[in-house]
Design a protein around this motif. Structure first.
Motif, mmCIF file in Angstrom:
data_model
loop_
_atom_site.group_PDB
_atom_site.id
_atom_site.type_symbol
_atom_site.label_atom_id
_atom_site.label_comp_id
_atom_site.label_asym_id
_atom_site.label_seq_id
_atom_site.Cartn_x
_atom_site.Cartn_y
_atom_site.Cartn_z
ATOM 1 N N LEU A 126 7.230 10.395 -2.769
ATOM 2 C CA LEU A 126 8.480 10.581 -3.497
ATOM 3 C C LEU A 126 9.562 11.124 -2.574
ATOM 4 C CD1 LEU A 126 7.449 12.100 -6.949
ATOM 5 C CD2 LEU A 126 7.945 9.716 -6.381
ATOM 6 N N LEU A 127 10.687 10.418 -2.547
ATOM 7 C CA LEU A 127 11.866 10.859 -1.809
ATOM 8 C C LEU A 127 12.791 11.555 -2.810
ATOM 9 C CD1 LEU A 127 13.914 8.724 0.728
ATOM 10 C CD2 LEU A 127 15.014 10.220 -0.934
ATOM 11 N N LEU A 128 12.952 12.856 -2.650
ATOM 12 C CA LEU A 128 13.750 13.673 -3.563
ATOM 13 C C LEU A 128 15.170 13.707 -3.017
ATOM 14 C CD1 LEU A 128 11.088 16.501 -3.913
ATOM 15 C CD2 LEU A 128 11.372 14.471 -5.370
ATOM 16 N N ASP A 129 16.040 12.943 -3.639
ATOM 17 C CA ASP A 129 17.346 12.655 -3.058
ATOM 18 C C ASP A 129 18.427 13.628 -3.525
ATOM 19 O OD1 ASP A 129 19.125 11.028 -1.501
ATOM 20 O OD2 ASP A 129 19.881 10.176 -3.367
ATOM 21 N N ALA B 70 10.714 20.259 -8.376
ATOM 22 C CA ALA B 70 10.127 18.924 -8.218
ATOM 23 C C ALA B 70 8.800 18.999 -7.479
ATOM 24 C CB ALA B 70 11.104 18.017 -7.483
ATOM 25 N N VAL B 71 8.743 19.806 -6.433
ATOM 26 C CA VAL B 71 7.497 19.967 -5.676
ATOM 27 C C VAL B 71 6.405 20.541 -6.575
ATOM 28 C CG1 VAL B 71 6.409 21.295 -3.815
ATOM 29 C CG2 VAL B 71 8.607 20.156 -3.426
ATOM 30 N N ALA B 72 6.779 21.496 -7.416
ATOM 31 C CA ALA B 72 5.795 22.073 -8.334
ATOM 32 C C ALA B 72 5.278 21.029 -9.316
ATOM 33 C CB ALA B 72 6.423 23.248 -9.085
ATOM 34 N N GLU B 73 6.163 20.162 -9.792
ATOM 35 C CA GLU B 73 5.750 19.131 -10.748
ATOM 36 C C GLU B 73 4.832 18.096 -10.085
ATOM 37 O OE1 GLU B 73 7.690 15.792 -13.769
ATOM 38 O OE2 GLU B 73 8.885 17.480 -13.078
ATOM 39 N N ALA C 58 0.810 -1.219 0.000
ATOM 40 C CA ALA C 58 0.000 0.000 0.000
ATOM 41 C C ALA C 58 0.843 1.268 0.000
ATOM 42 C CB ALA C 58 -0.926 -0.005 1.217
ATOM 43 N N ARG C 59 1.938 1.248 0.725
ATOM 44 C CA ARG C 59 2.766 2.451 0.883
ATOM 45 C C ARG C 59 4.068 2.244 0.109
ATOM 46 N NH1 ARG C 59 5.530 4.244 6.481
ATOM 47 N NH2 ARG C 59 6.212 6.342 5.929
ATOM 48 N N ILE C 60 4.229 2.973 -0.971
ATOM 49 C CA ILE C 60 5.377 2.784 -1.856
ATOM 50 C C ILE C 60 6.138 4.104 -1.975
ATOM 51 C CG2 ILE C 60 6.158 2.076 -4.137
ATOM 52 C CD1 ILE C 60 3.501 0.525 -4.412
ATOM 53 N N ILE C 61 7.273 4.160 -1.316
ATOM 54 C CA ILE C 61 8.140 5.342 -1.350
ATOM 55 C C ILE C 61 9.177 5.123 -2.441
ATOM 56 C CG2 ILE C 61 9.738 6.772 -0.005
ATOM 57 C CD1 ILE C 61 8.388 5.535 2.530
ATOM 58 N N VAL C 62 9.352 6.114 -3.283
ATOM 59 C CA VAL C 62 10.286 5.971 -4.399
ATOM 60 C C VAL C 62 11.324 7.090 -4.339
ATOM 61 C CG1 VAL C 62 10.561 5.806 -6.894
ATOM 62 C CG2 VAL C 62 8.481 4.935 -5.805
ATOM 63 N N GLU C 63 12.582 6.694 -4.332
ATOM 64 C CA GLU C 63 13.674 7.661 -4.360
ATOM 65 C C GLU C 63 13.922 8.103 -5.801
ATOM 66 O OE1 GLU C 63 17.658 7.092 -2.196
ATOM 67 O OE2 GLU C 63 18.134 6.666 -4.302
ATOM 68 N N VAL C 64 13.905 9.409 -6.014
ATOM 69 C CA VAL C 64 14.239 9.958 -7.336
ATOM 70 C C VAL C 64 15.325 11.006 -7.153
ATOM 71 C CG1 VAL C 64 11.956 9.504 -8.285
ATOM 72 C CG2 VAL C 64 12.419 11.713 -7.243
ATOM 73 N N ASP C 65 16.295 11.000 -8.024
ATOM 74 C CA ASP C 65 17.330 12.029 -7.960
ATOM 75 C C ASP C 65 17.366 12.891 -9.218
ATOM 76 O OD1 ASP C 65 18.471 10.224 -9.729
ATOM 77 O OD2 ASP C 65 19.940 9.480 -8.271
ATOM 78 N N ARG C 66 16.389 12.616 -10.131
ATOM 79 C CA ARG C 66 16.251 13.440 -11.329
ATOM 80 C C ARG C 66 14.758 13.684 -11.576
ATOM 81 N NH1 ARG C 66 18.677 9.038 -13.472
ATOM 82 N NH2 ARG C 66 16.979 8.899 -15.000
ATOM 83 N N ARG C 67 14.452 14.828 -12.113
ATOM 84 C CA ARG C 67 13.043 15.159 -12.352
ATOM 85 C C ARG C 67 12.402 14.235 -13.382
ATOM 86 N NH1 ARG C 67 11.876 21.163 -13.713
ATOM 87 N NH2 ARG C 67 9.778 20.251 -13.893
ATOM 88 N N ASP C 68 13.191 13.695 -14.296
ATOM 89 C CA ASP C 68 12.576 12.836 -15.316
ATOM 90 C C ASP C 68 12.120 11.494 -14.756
ATOM 91 O OD1 ASP C 68 14.992 11.512 -14.971
ATOM 92 O OD2 ASP C 68 15.682 11.776 -17.025
ATOM 93 N N GLN C 69 12.441 11.215 -13.483
ATOM 94 C CA GLN C 69 11.964 9.984 -12.848
ATOM 95 C C GLN C 69 10.612 10.178 -12.166
ATOM 96 O OE1 GLN C 69 15.488 9.606 -10.327
ATOM 97 N NE2 GLN C 69 16.072 7.735 -11.417
ATOM 98 N N ILE C 70 10.210 11.445 -12.002
ATOM 99 C CA ILE C 70 8.984 11.725 -11.254
ATOM 100 C C ILE C 70 7.750 11.202 -11.976
ATOM 101 C CG2 ILE C 70 7.458 13.569 -10.437
ATOM 102 C CD1 ILE C 70 9.975 15.198 -9.780
#
Length: 278
Positions: free
Chosen positions: A212-215, A225-228, A189-201
């Motif tokens: 989303l974990l913005l690394d 990233a927050v705006a996207e 149910a809870r899926i946290i995803v680490e992204v270090d580039r905006r194209d992964q969002i």
């Protein structure tokens, strides 16, 4: 009490480690068996307090008739010189338990104090401070308790309560979308995803990420990233966050900021136990 933490087992194991097979040979040799002591545990610095209930358990374990008077509660912020706990009982027992009690309170209060400083630094921004899994093995529940006493919020307690898909998971799975899709298919149910580039969002969200974990993004990248993301899921800033940088990070609009050093490298609080013949 601390939910899920076996305090009795912790106290037994800690004292057994210190006493070994020979016991406290110093106290046995120097302190008369009938001697009584009256002492006060006090902070020598301004701190946020954590761990007094555990200190009490150490004293009770060696002197079941000890008289304990808690002078402040865990979570309190106190000035240097504040008395925290009064102990009255058998001198040998108190001196034998002293180091274990102090070590625990110093370590946990150190975590709580550092946490409080980070909480203060982001006050009014709307961001929430989180800890991480960077804890000493066997002490996670205690250290995360100390974070709460400092005003922080706990992140995952372990590997079991949420999926966190990081770069190595993505590398093995093939790409972000595939990794997230597999977690969704597994019924998590809870899926946290680490992204270090905006194209992964976009692919992470499309596949079903719930957080989303913005690394290691700087404030400019975080703001973009927050705006996207636009509020579709919570956002978390993580990586290299320091006390002097966290305010700028919080002002980008992220939901959470996680800080590993809260538990990984908090200095111990300066707390002593001064005993006087009663």
């Amino acid at each position: 009490m601390i939910a899920g933490f076996d305090l009795d087992a912790f106290v037994r194991a800690t004292l057994a480690e210190d006493l070994g097979e020979g016991g406290d040979i110093t106290a046995a040799a120097v302190i008369p068996a009938e001697a009584m002591f009256d002492g006060v545990m006090a902070s020598r610095d301004a701190i946020a307090v954590a761990g007094l209930l555990i200190a009490e358990a150490f004293f009770r374990a060696l002197d079941p008739e000890v008289v304990l008077e808690r002078l402040v509660e865990d979570g309190a912020r106190v000035a240097a010189g504040t008395a925290l706990l009064r102990v009255r009982g058998r001198a040998r027992a108190l001196l034998t338990a002293e180091r274990s009690a102090l070590n625990t309170v110093q370590h946990l209060s150190g975590i709580a104090t550092l946490t409080a400083a980070y909480v203060d630094a982001i006050a009014g921004t709307g961001a929430t401070l989180l800890d991480t899994r960077k804890t000493i093995p066997g002490l996670r529940l205690l250290e995360k308790y100390a974070v709460r006493m400092g005003g922080g919020t706990n992140h995952r307690m372990g590997l079991w309560d949420a999926a966190m898909i990081k770069d190595n998971h993505v590398a093995v799975a093939g790409d972000v979308g595939e990794a997230v899709a597999r977690a969704v298919d597994a019924g998590i149910a809870r899926i946290i995803v680490e992204v270090d580039r905006r194209d992964q969002i976009a692919p992470a969200l499309a596949a079903g990420a719930t957080w989303l974990l913005l690394d290691n993004m700087d404030p400019t990248a975080l703001r973009a990233a927050v705006a996207e993301v636009a509020g579709r899921v919570p956002t978390e800033a993580s990586g290299g966050v320091r006390l002097d940088t966290i305010r700028a990070i919080a002002e980008t609009g992220v939901t959470y900021i996680s800080v590993g050093r809260l538990t990984q490298s908090a200095p111990a609080a300066d707390i002593g136990l001064d005993l006087a013949l009663g």
